[in-house]
Motif scaffolding. Sequence first.
Motif, PDB file in Angstrom:
ATOM      1  N   VAL A  29      11.984   9.233 106.441  1.00  0.00           N
ATOM      2  CA  VAL A  29      13.427   9.207 106.175  1.00  0.00           C
ATOM      3  C   VAL A  29      13.857   7.870 105.567  1.00  0.00           C
ATOM      4  O   VAL A  29      14.651   7.832 104.621  1.00  0.00           O
ATOM      5  CB  VAL A  29      14.211   9.482 107.476  1.00  0.00           C
ATOM      6  N   LEU A  30      13.305   6.771 106.074  1.00  0.00           N
ATOM      7  CA  LEU A  30      13.720   5.453 105.589  1.00  0.00           C
ATOM      8  C   LEU A  30      13.129   5.112 104.222  1.00  0.00           C
ATOM      9  O   LEU A  30      13.674   4.270 103.504  1.00  0.00           O
ATOM     10  CB  LEU A  30      13.338   4.373 106.603  1.00  0.00           C
ATOM     11  N   VAL A  31      12.034   5.753 103.864  1.00  0.00           N
ATOM     12  CA  VAL A  31      11.429   5.486 102.551  1.00  0.00           C
ATOM     13  C   VAL A  31      12.005   6.409 101.474  1.00  0.00           C
ATOM     14  O   VAL A  31      11.935   6.095 100.281  1.00  0.00           O
ATOM     15  CB  VAL A  31       9.888   5.618 102.628  1.00  0.00           C
ATOM     16  N   LEU A  32      12.609   7.499 101.876  1.00  0.00           N
ATOM     17  CA  LEU A  32      13.143   8.462 100.899  1.00  0.00           C
ATOM     18  C   LEU A  32      14.147   7.853  99.920  1.00  0.00           C
ATOM     19  O   LEU A  32      14.071   8.135  98.716  1.00  0.00           O
ATOM     20  CB  LEU A  32      13.785   9.648 101.640  1.00  0.00           C
ATOM     21  N   PRO A  33      15.111   7.027 100.355  1.00  0.00           N
ATOM     22  CA  PRO A  33      16.091   6.507  99.398  1.00  0.00           C
ATOM     23  C   PRO A  33      15.474   5.728  98.239  1.00  0.00           C
ATOM     24  O   PRO A  33      15.871   5.922  97.083  1.00  0.00           O
ATOM     25  CB  PRO A  33      16.976   5.602 100.272  1.00  0.00           C
ATOM     26  N   ILE A  34      14.500   4.849  98.522  1.00  0.00           N
ATOM     27  CA  ILE A  34      13.902   4.072  97.439  1.00  0.00           C
ATOM     28  C   ILE A  34      13.052   4.967  96.545  1.00  0.00           C
ATOM     29  O   ILE A  34      12.994   4.780  95.318  1.00  0.00           O
ATOM     30  CB  ILE A  34      13.055   2.890  98.004  1.00  0.00           C
ATOM     31  N   THR A  35      12.410   5.978  97.141  1.00  0.00           N
ATOM     32  CA  THR A  35      11.623   6.918  96.341  1.00  0.00           C
ATOM     33  C   THR A  35      12.535   7.724  95.417  1.00  0.00           C
ATOM     34  O   THR A  35      12.227   7.918  94.229  1.00  0.00           O
ATOM     35  CB  THR A  35      10.834   7.874  97.261  1.00  0.00           C
ATOM     36  N   TYR A  36      13.663   8.164  95.968  1.00  0.00           N
ATOM     37  CA  TYR A  36      14.633   8.916  95.160  1.00  0.00           C
ATOM     38  C   TYR A  36      15.203   8.049  94.048  1.00  0.00           C
ATOM     39  O   TYR A  36      15.282   8.482  92.886  1.00  0.00           O
ATOM     40  CB  TYR A  36      15.756   9.429  96.058  1.00  0.00           C
TER      41      TYR A  36
END
Length: 397
Positions: free
Chosen positions: A165-172
Amino acid sequence: IYLLGNELMSNKLKSLLSCLLFIYPLPIGGSATTTVDKLLLPRTITMMMSVYCLYFIFKKKVAITLITLGIIFLIHPLTGVILLVLILPVLFSIWGLRSKKKNMLFIGLICLLAGGVLLIPLKNNLNHLSTYFSSSNDWLEVLHVRNAYAFPLLWNYRGWLNLVVLVLPITYALYMTNNIKNYRRSYIAYILLASSLVLIFQIFFTAVYPIPLVILLQLGRIWIIPIYLSLIYIISILPECVFNNQYLRNDGKVFIIILLLILAVIRKSSYRLQDEDWINIQSWVKEHTHSSCTVFVSFYSQGFRVYSDRSTLGEYKDGTISFYSSVFAQEWNRRRLLLSTISMTDKEDLNNLQDIYPYSLVISKNDLLVPFNVIYKNPSYSVFQTEKIQKNCKIYI
Protein backbone atom coordinates in the motif's frame (compact mmCIF):
# COMPACT_ATOMS: atom_id res chain seq x y z
CA ILE A 1 11.02 16.46 3.80
CA TYR A 2 9.89 19.91 2.69
CA LEU A 3 13.13 20.55 0.77
CA LEU A 4 13.01 17.13 -0.89
CA GLY A 5 9.34 17.52 -1.74
CA ASN A 6 9.90 20.94 -3.23
CA GLU A 7 12.82 19.64 -5.28
CA LEU A 8 10.75 16.75 -6.65
CA MET A 9 7.43 18.53 -7.20
CA SER A 10 8.53 22.19 -7.58
CA ASN A 11 5.52 23.24 -5.55
CA LYS A 12 5.80 24.69 -2.03
CA LEU A 13 2.16 24.01 -1.16
CA LYS A 14 2.39 20.34 -2.13
CA SER A 15 5.65 20.04 -0.20
CA LEU A 16 4.04 21.44 2.95
CA LEU A 17 1.08 19.08 2.60
CA SER A 18 3.42 16.10 2.21
CA CYS A 19 4.98 16.94 5.59
CA LEU A 20 1.64 16.09 7.22
CA LEU A 21 2.21 12.44 6.29
CA PHE A 22 5.41 12.32 8.36
CA ILE A 23 3.87 13.34 11.69
CA TYR A 24 2.78 9.87 12.74
CA PRO A 25 4.77 6.64 12.28
CA LEU A 26 3.75 4.24 9.52
CA PRO A 27 5.14 0.67 9.48
CA ILE A 28 7.76 -0.27 6.88
CA GLY A 29 6.41 -3.68 5.89
CA GLY A 30 7.10 -6.18 8.66
CA SER A 31 10.61 -4.86 9.32
CA ALA A 32 9.80 -3.45 12.80
CA THR A 33 10.77 0.05 11.63
CA THR A 34 8.50 2.99 10.99
CA THR A 35 8.65 6.16 8.93
CA VAL A 36 9.07 8.16 12.15
CA ASP A 37 10.83 6.80 15.24
CA LYS A 38 9.37 7.29 18.70
CA LEU A 39 12.83 7.69 20.26
CA LEU A 40 15.90 9.70 19.32
CA LEU A 41 18.22 6.86 18.35
CA PRO A 42 21.34 6.80 16.13
CA ARG A 43 19.09 5.25 13.46
CA THR A 44 16.69 8.18 13.79
CA ILE A 45 19.45 10.71 13.22
CA THR A 46 20.81 8.88 10.19
CA MET A 47 17.37 8.50 8.61
CA MET A 48 16.92 12.26 8.82
CA MET A 49 20.32 12.64 7.20
CA SER A 50 19.28 10.14 4.52
CA VAL A 51 16.52 12.52 3.47
CA TYR A 52 19.18 15.19 2.96
CA CYS A 53 21.21 12.66 0.96
CA LEU A 54 18.24 12.11 -1.35
CA TYR A 55 17.77 15.87 -1.67
CA PHE A 56 21.43 16.35 -2.63
CA ILE A 57 21.22 13.44 -5.09
CA PHE A 58 18.29 14.99 -6.93
CA LYS A 59 20.18 18.31 -6.92
CA LYS A 60 23.16 16.41 -8.42
CA LYS A 61 25.48 17.58 -5.64
CA VAL A 62 27.86 14.66 -5.47
CA ALA A 63 30.44 15.98 -3.00
CA ILE A 64 27.99 16.95 -0.24
CA THR A 65 26.08 13.69 -0.82
CA LEU A 66 29.23 11.64 -0.20
CA ILE A 67 30.20 13.69 2.85
CA THR A 68 26.72 13.15 4.34
CA LEU A 69 26.89 9.45 3.52
CA GLY A 70 30.25 9.21 5.28
CA ILE A 71 28.83 10.79 8.44
CA ILE A 72 25.89 8.34 8.30
CA PHE A 73 28.32 5.42 8.21
CA LEU A 74 30.09 6.75 11.29
CA ILE A 75 26.84 7.09 13.26
CA HIS A 76 24.86 4.04 12.11
CA PRO A 77 26.61 1.69 9.64
CA LEU A 78 23.47 -0.34 8.87
CA THR A 79 21.70 2.74 7.51
CA GLY A 80 24.86 3.60 5.58
CA VAL A 81 24.89 0.19 3.87
CA ILE A 82 21.25 0.49 2.84
CA LEU A 83 21.70 4.02 1.50
CA LEU A 84 24.91 3.14 -0.31
CA VAL A 85 23.19 0.31 -2.19
CA LEU A 86 20.47 2.68 -3.35
CA ILE A 87 22.45 5.74 -4.36
CA LEU A 88 25.90 4.57 -5.47
CA PRO A 89 24.83 3.73 -9.06
CA VAL A 90 22.98 7.06 -9.19
CA LEU A 91 26.18 8.76 -8.07
CA PHE A 92 28.09 7.00 -10.83
CA SER A 93 25.46 8.19 -13.28
CA ILE A 94 25.98 11.78 -12.16
CA TRP A 95 29.73 11.20 -12.01
CA GLY A 96 29.71 10.37 -15.71
CA LEU A 97 28.47 13.89 -16.37
CA ARG A 98 30.97 15.67 -14.11
CA SER A 99 34.68 15.66 -13.34
CA LYS A 100 35.60 11.95 -13.19
CA LYS A 101 38.83 12.36 -11.28
CA LYS A 102 37.33 14.50 -8.50
CA ASN A 103 34.25 12.36 -7.91
CA MET A 104 36.14 9.09 -8.18
CA LEU A 105 38.32 10.28 -5.31
CA PHE A 106 35.24 11.02 -3.17
CA ILE A 107 33.67 7.64 -3.97
CA GLY A 108 36.91 5.87 -3.13
CA LEU A 109 37.10 7.64 0.23
CA ILE A 110 33.51 6.71 1.04
CA CYS A 111 34.10 3.04 0.18
CA LEU A 112 37.22 2.98 2.39
CA LEU A 113 35.30 4.63 5.22
CA ALA A 114 32.38 2.23 4.80
CA GLY A 115 34.68 -0.78 4.84
CA GLY A 116 36.49 0.48 7.92
CA VAL A 117 33.30 1.13 9.86
CA LEU A 118 31.80 -2.23 8.95
CA LEU A 119 34.94 -4.00 10.16
CA ILE A 120 34.65 -2.46 13.65
CA PRO A 121 32.23 -5.15 14.95
CA LEU A 122 34.55 -7.81 13.55
CA LYS A 123 37.86 -6.59 14.99
CA ASN A 124 37.50 -8.58 18.22
CA ASN A 125 36.26 -11.66 16.39
CA LEU A 126 38.87 -12.18 13.70
CA ASN A 127 39.25 -15.80 14.77
CA HIS A 128 35.50 -16.35 14.46
CA LEU A 129 34.74 -14.75 11.09
CA SER A 130 33.11 -17.97 9.96
CA THR A 131 30.24 -17.29 12.38
CA TYR A 132 29.16 -14.39 10.14
CA PHE A 133 28.71 -16.76 7.21
CA SER A 134 27.40 -19.97 8.77
CA SER A 135 24.48 -20.33 11.16
CA SER A 136 23.27 -22.93 13.64
CA ASN A 137 19.69 -24.14 13.69
CA ASP A 138 19.38 -23.31 17.40
CA TRP A 139 20.38 -19.69 16.79
CA LEU A 140 17.99 -19.37 13.85
CA GLU A 141 15.13 -20.78 15.92
CA VAL A 142 15.66 -18.09 18.57
CA LEU A 143 15.77 -15.36 15.92
CA HIS A 144 12.60 -16.70 14.33
CA VAL A 145 10.86 -16.33 17.70
CA ARG A 146 12.25 -12.97 18.81
CA ASN A 147 13.48 -11.15 15.68
CA ALA A 148 11.12 -12.41 13.00
CA TYR A 149 11.16 -8.96 11.40
CA ALA A 150 14.59 -9.78 9.91
CA PHE A 151 13.01 -12.61 7.89
CA PRO A 152 10.60 -11.36 5.20
CA LEU A 153 8.95 -14.76 4.80
CA LEU A 154 7.96 -14.56 8.48
CA TRP A 155 6.19 -11.20 8.06
CA ASN A 156 2.44 -11.49 8.58
CA TYR A 157 -0.04 -10.45 5.92
CA ARG A 158 -0.39 -6.98 7.48
CA GLY A 159 3.34 -6.40 7.05
CA TRP A 160 3.19 -7.25 3.36
CA LEU A 161 -0.03 -5.29 2.92
CA ASN A 162 1.54 -2.21 4.55
CA LEU A 163 4.51 -2.46 2.21
CA VAL A 164 2.41 -2.79 -0.95
CA VAL A 165 0.00 0.00 0.00
CA LEU A 166 2.78 2.46 0.88
CA VAL A 167 4.76 1.75 -2.29
CA LEU A 168 1.75 2.03 -4.61
CA PRO A 169 1.69 5.87 -4.80
CA ILE A 170 5.28 6.19 -6.06
CA THR A 171 4.75 3.30 -8.47
CA TYR A 172 1.58 4.94 -9.80
CA ALA A 173 3.24 8.35 -10.07
CA LEU A 174 6.20 6.80 -11.90
CA TYR A 175 4.40 4.68 -14.48
CA MET A 176 0.87 6.11 -14.75
CA THR A 177 1.41 9.88 -14.60
CA ASN A 178 3.78 12.55 -15.84
CA ASN A 179 4.33 14.00 -12.38
CA ILE A 180 7.96 12.82 -12.26
CA LYS A 181 10.08 14.69 -14.76
CA ASN A 182 13.38 14.09 -16.60
CA TYR A 183 16.29 12.36 -14.81
CA ARG A 184 14.30 12.06 -11.55
CA ARG A 185 12.20 9.36 -13.21
CA SER A 186 15.21 7.13 -13.90
CA TYR A 187 16.64 7.75 -10.40
CA ILE A 188 13.38 6.75 -8.67
CA ALA A 189 12.91 3.77 -11.02
CA TYR A 190 16.38 2.54 -10.03
CA ILE A 191 15.63 2.99 -6.31
CA LEU A 192 12.48 0.86 -6.67
CA LEU A 193 14.32 -1.78 -8.71
CA ALA A 194 17.25 -1.90 -6.27
CA SER A 195 14.88 -2.22 -3.29
CA SER A 196 13.06 -5.11 -4.96
CA LEU A 197 16.30 -6.92 -5.80
CA VAL A 198 17.59 -6.44 -2.26
CA LEU A 199 14.32 -7.90 -0.92
CA ILE A 200 14.76 -10.99 -3.12
CA PHE A 201 18.40 -11.22 -1.98
CA GLN A 202 17.30 -10.95 1.65
CA ILE A 203 14.65 -13.64 1.28
CA PHE A 204 17.14 -16.07 -0.30
CA PHE A 205 19.88 -15.54 2.30
CA THR A 206 17.56 -15.56 5.31
CA ALA A 207 15.26 -18.44 4.33
CA VAL A 208 16.77 -20.62 1.59
CA TYR A 209 20.44 -20.35 2.56
CA PRO A 210 20.66 -18.38 5.83
CA ILE A 211 23.79 -16.25 6.23
CA PRO A 212 24.17 -14.50 9.62
CA LEU A 213 25.73 -11.36 8.14
CA VAL A 214 22.74 -10.84 5.82
CA ILE A 215 20.32 -11.46 8.69
CA LEU A 216 22.23 -8.96 10.82
CA LEU A 217 21.96 -6.22 8.17
CA GLN A 218 18.12 -6.33 8.35
CA LEU A 219 17.86 -5.32 4.71
CA GLY A 220 14.06 -4.99 4.84
CA ARG A 221 14.67 -1.48 6.12
CA ILE A 222 15.75 -0.47 2.63
CA TRP A 223 12.08 0.16 1.81
CA ILE A 224 12.01 3.23 4.03
CA ILE A 225 13.61 5.25 1.20
CA PRO A 226 11.04 4.35 -1.50
CA ILE A 227 8.26 4.84 1.04
CA TYR A 228 9.56 8.34 1.90
CA LEU A 229 9.39 9.19 -1.80
CA SER A 230 5.97 7.54 -2.04
CA LEU A 231 4.52 9.61 0.80
CA ILE A 232 5.78 12.77 -0.86
CA TYR A 233 4.29 11.85 -4.22
CA ILE A 234 0.88 10.97 -2.74
CA ILE A 235 0.16 14.68 -2.76
CA SER A 236 1.12 15.04 -6.42
CA ILE A 237 -1.53 12.48 -7.38
CA LEU A 238 -4.34 14.71 -6.04
CA PRO A 239 -6.27 16.66 -8.71
CA GLU A 240 -4.76 20.04 -9.58
CA CYS A 241 -8.04 21.78 -8.76
CA VAL A 242 -7.25 21.14 -5.09
CA PHE A 243 -4.13 23.28 -5.33
CA ASN A 244 -5.69 25.96 -7.53
CA ASN A 245 -7.95 26.93 -4.63
CA GLN A 246 -7.17 30.56 -3.86
CA TYR A 247 -7.34 30.03 -0.09
CA LEU A 248 -4.81 27.19 -0.15
CA ARG A 249 -2.47 29.19 -2.35
CA ASN A 250 -2.45 32.08 0.10
CA ASP A 251 -3.59 31.75 3.74
CA GLY A 252 -3.67 27.96 3.43
CA LYS A 253 0.10 27.72 3.71
CA VAL A 254 0.04 29.42 7.11
CA PHE A 255 -2.76 27.10 8.21
CA ILE A 256 -0.77 24.01 7.16
CA ILE A 257 2.32 25.19 9.07
CA ILE A 258 0.25 25.78 12.22
CA LEU A 259 -1.41 22.38 11.78
CA LEU A 260 2.01 20.72 11.47
CA LEU A 261 3.13 22.32 14.74
CA ILE A 262 -0.05 21.27 16.57
CA LEU A 263 0.18 17.68 15.34
CA ALA A 264 3.87 17.54 16.26
CA VAL A 265 3.08 18.63 19.84
CA ILE A 266 0.22 16.10 20.11
CA ARG A 267 2.48 13.35 18.76
CA LYS A 268 5.21 14.18 21.26
CA SER A 269 2.82 14.07 24.21
CA SER A 270 1.43 10.70 23.10
CA TYR A 271 4.84 9.01 23.15
CA ARG A 272 5.35 8.67 26.88
CA LEU A 273 6.78 5.15 27.12
CA GLN A 274 6.58 4.63 30.91
CA ASP A 275 3.77 5.64 33.22
CA GLU A 276 4.44 7.59 36.42
CA ASP A 277 3.82 4.68 38.81
CA TRP A 278 6.26 2.46 36.89
CA ILE A 279 8.92 5.18 37.06
CA ASN A 280 8.16 5.74 40.75
CA ILE A 281 8.70 2.07 41.64
CA GLN A 282 12.02 2.05 39.80
CA SER A 283 13.18 5.20 41.57
CA TRP A 284 12.28 3.74 44.95
CA VAL A 285 14.29 0.58 44.26
CA LYS A 286 17.29 2.65 43.22
CA GLU A 287 17.16 4.79 46.36
CA HIS A 288 16.52 1.94 48.82
CA THR A 289 18.67 -0.95 47.60
CA HIS A 290 22.32 -1.70 47.03
CA SER A 291 23.43 -1.84 43.37
CA SER A 292 24.16 -5.58 43.69
CA CYS A 293 20.48 -6.43 44.25
CA THR A 294 18.73 -8.28 41.42
CA VAL A 295 15.02 -7.82 40.78
CA PHE A 296 12.46 -10.23 39.36
CA VAL A 297 9.93 -8.40 37.20
CA SER A 298 7.60 -9.76 34.55
CA PHE A 299 9.60 -10.95 31.55
CA TYR A 300 7.32 -8.95 29.28
CA SER A 301 7.60 -5.68 31.22
CA GLN A 302 9.69 -2.92 29.68
CA GLY A 303 12.40 -0.60 30.87
CA PHE A 304 12.67 -1.40 34.58
CA ARG A 305 16.44 -0.93 34.47
CA VAL A 306 16.15 2.58 33.01
CA TYR A 307 15.36 4.41 36.25
CA SER A 308 16.19 1.71 38.81
CA ASP A 309 19.74 1.04 37.64
CA ARG A 310 19.29 -2.53 38.94
CA SER A 311 19.70 -5.89 37.23
CA THR A 312 16.65 -8.00 36.38
CA LEU A 313 16.35 -11.66 35.46
CA GLY A 314 15.61 -10.67 31.89
CA GLU A 315 13.23 -8.89 29.56
CA TYR A 316 11.70 -9.81 26.24
CA LYS A 317 13.24 -6.68 24.69
CA ASP A 318 16.72 -8.00 25.50
CA GLY A 319 16.27 -10.60 22.79
CA THR A 320 17.16 -8.07 20.10
CA ILE A 321 20.83 -8.60 20.98
CA SER A 322 20.45 -12.22 19.84
CA PHE A 323 21.47 -10.95 16.41
CA TYR A 324 25.03 -10.49 17.58
CA SER A 325 25.68 -13.56 19.75
CA SER A 326 24.39 -17.10 19.46
CA VAL A 327 25.51 -17.71 23.08
CA PHE A 328 23.41 -14.80 24.30
CA ALA A 329 20.51 -15.97 22.12
CA GLN A 330 20.51 -19.40 23.76
CA GLU A 331 20.65 -17.95 27.28
CA TRP A 332 17.89 -15.43 26.52
CA ASN A 333 15.68 -18.20 25.15
CA ARG A 334 16.37 -20.39 28.16
CA ARG A 335 15.23 -17.60 30.48
CA ARG A 336 12.20 -16.87 28.29
CA LEU A 337 11.04 -20.47 28.47
CA LEU A 338 11.71 -20.76 32.20
CA LEU A 339 10.20 -17.43 33.30
CA SER A 340 7.05 -18.08 31.25
CA THR A 341 6.34 -21.05 33.55
CA ILE A 342 6.85 -19.15 36.82
CA SER A 343 3.82 -17.90 38.74
CA MET A 344 4.47 -14.87 40.95
CA THR A 345 1.76 -16.13 43.31
CA ASP A 346 3.34 -19.57 43.79
CA LYS A 347 5.96 -19.59 46.55
CA GLU A 348 7.45 -22.90 45.47
CA ASP A 349 7.93 -21.60 41.92
CA LEU A 350 9.60 -18.45 43.21
CA ASN A 351 11.95 -20.37 45.52
CA ASN A 352 12.93 -22.80 42.76
CA LEU A 353 13.63 -19.90 40.43
CA GLN A 354 15.80 -18.28 43.10
CA ASP A 355 17.96 -21.41 43.22
CA ILE A 356 18.65 -21.07 39.49
CA TYR A 357 18.80 -17.27 39.13
CA PRO A 358 19.32 -15.51 42.49
CA TYR A 359 17.24 -12.39 43.14
CA SER A 360 16.19 -10.39 46.21
CA LEU A 361 13.11 -8.40 45.17
CA VAL A 362 9.90 -9.08 43.27
CA ILE A 363 7.96 -6.32 41.50
CA SER A 364 4.36 -6.97 40.51
CA LYS A 365 1.06 -5.24 39.98
CA ASN A 366 -1.01 -4.72 43.12
CA ASP A 367 -3.66 -7.24 42.11
CA LEU A 368 -1.21 -10.16 42.37
CA LEU A 369 -0.88 -11.92 45.75
CA VAL A 370 2.88 -12.46 45.87
CA PRO A 371 3.78 -14.67 48.94
CA PHE A 372 6.48 -12.34 50.29
CA ASN A 373 6.49 -9.27 52.54
CA VAL A 374 5.54 -5.97 50.92
CA ILE A 375 8.16 -3.28 51.58
CA TYR A 376 6.77 -0.57 49.30
CA LYS A 377 3.77 0.03 47.10
CA ASN A 378 2.24 2.81 45.02
CA PRO A 379 -1.20 2.95 43.37
CA SER A 380 -0.20 0.42 40.68
CA TYR A 381 2.82 -1.65 41.76
CA SER A 382 4.30 -3.34 44.82
CA VAL A 383 7.83 -4.26 45.92
CA PHE A 384 8.30 -7.58 47.74
CA GLN A 385 11.39 -8.76 49.60
CA THR A 386 12.27 -12.45 49.31
CA GLU A 387 12.94 -14.55 52.40
CA LYS A 388 16.58 -15.04 51.47
CA ILE A 389 18.35 -12.20 49.74
CA GLN A 390 21.59 -12.21 47.79
CA LYS A 391 24.85 -12.10 49.71
CA ASN A 392 25.87 -8.53 48.86
CA CYS A 393 22.38 -7.14 48.50
CA LYS A 394 21.25 -4.61 51.10
CA ILE A 395 17.78 -3.10 51.39
CA TYR A 396 17.31 0.24 53.16
CA ILE A 397 13.79 0.71 54.50
